[in-house]
Design an enzyme around this catalytic site. Sequence first.
Site, short mmCIF file in Angstrom:
data_model
loop_
_atom_site.label_atom_id
_atom_site.label_comp_id
_atom_site.label_asym_id
_atom_site.label_seq_id
_atom_site.Cartn_x
_atom_site.Cartn_y
_atom_site.Cartn_z
N GLY A 204 0.25 -3.62 -4.01
CA GLY A 204 -0.32 -4.92 -3.68
C GLY A 204 0.73 -5.86 -3.11
CG HIS A 205 4.51 -5.31 -2.89
ND1 HIS A 205 4.46 -4.79 -4.17
CD2 HIS A 205 5.38 -4.53 -2.22
CE1 HIS A 205 5.27 -3.74 -4.24
NE2 HIS A 205 5.82 -3.57 -3.07
CB ALA A 206 3.85 -6.13 3.00
#
Length: 145
Positions: free
Chosen positions: A52-54
């Site tokens: 749930g991130h980049a």
Amino acid sequence: MSRLDECRIIQLHKHSARQGNLTSIEADKDVPFGIGRVYYLYDLPGGESRGGHAHRELQQLMVCVMGAFDVILDDGKERRTLRLDRAYQGLLIRPMVWRELENFSSGAICLVLASEVYLEQDYIRDYQAFLAAASAHDTPGHPPR
Ligand code: TYD
């Protein structure tokens, strides 16, 4: 080539023997970056999701060394899901790609080789902020990586 196309499965060396298998990964050779950090995810509850991130700059090679799980990759334009379930395959994840991990099998272990040490400023943890940053990144004139 899109950022998602640049995220690919790298086949790692598998040294098979009657006594068991061995896979090694060398920096700048088996992975296209120097290795600044290694971490691993374990004791993963089946119904949970992670990621749930980049990352703005970080590159990673993700290996499922035990069990299986799904990786959802999203470059802001397209979304793909891959199931990792082989200890001799690594998923190369380029910068500016949103990732989510889910559907962990019992006992799954996710090993990650990362190009840099941990830096919270490199994370984009909000999806709308990621879409805005990805769009700016894709705008002509943005310096190519
Ligand atoms: P996080 O990256 O949010 O995990 P995930 O995206 O897989 O859900 O990290 C969880 C916690 O662990 C967070 O408090 C930061 C910490 N952490 C480190 O200290 N070093 C690291 O190398 C990583 C990946 C996380």
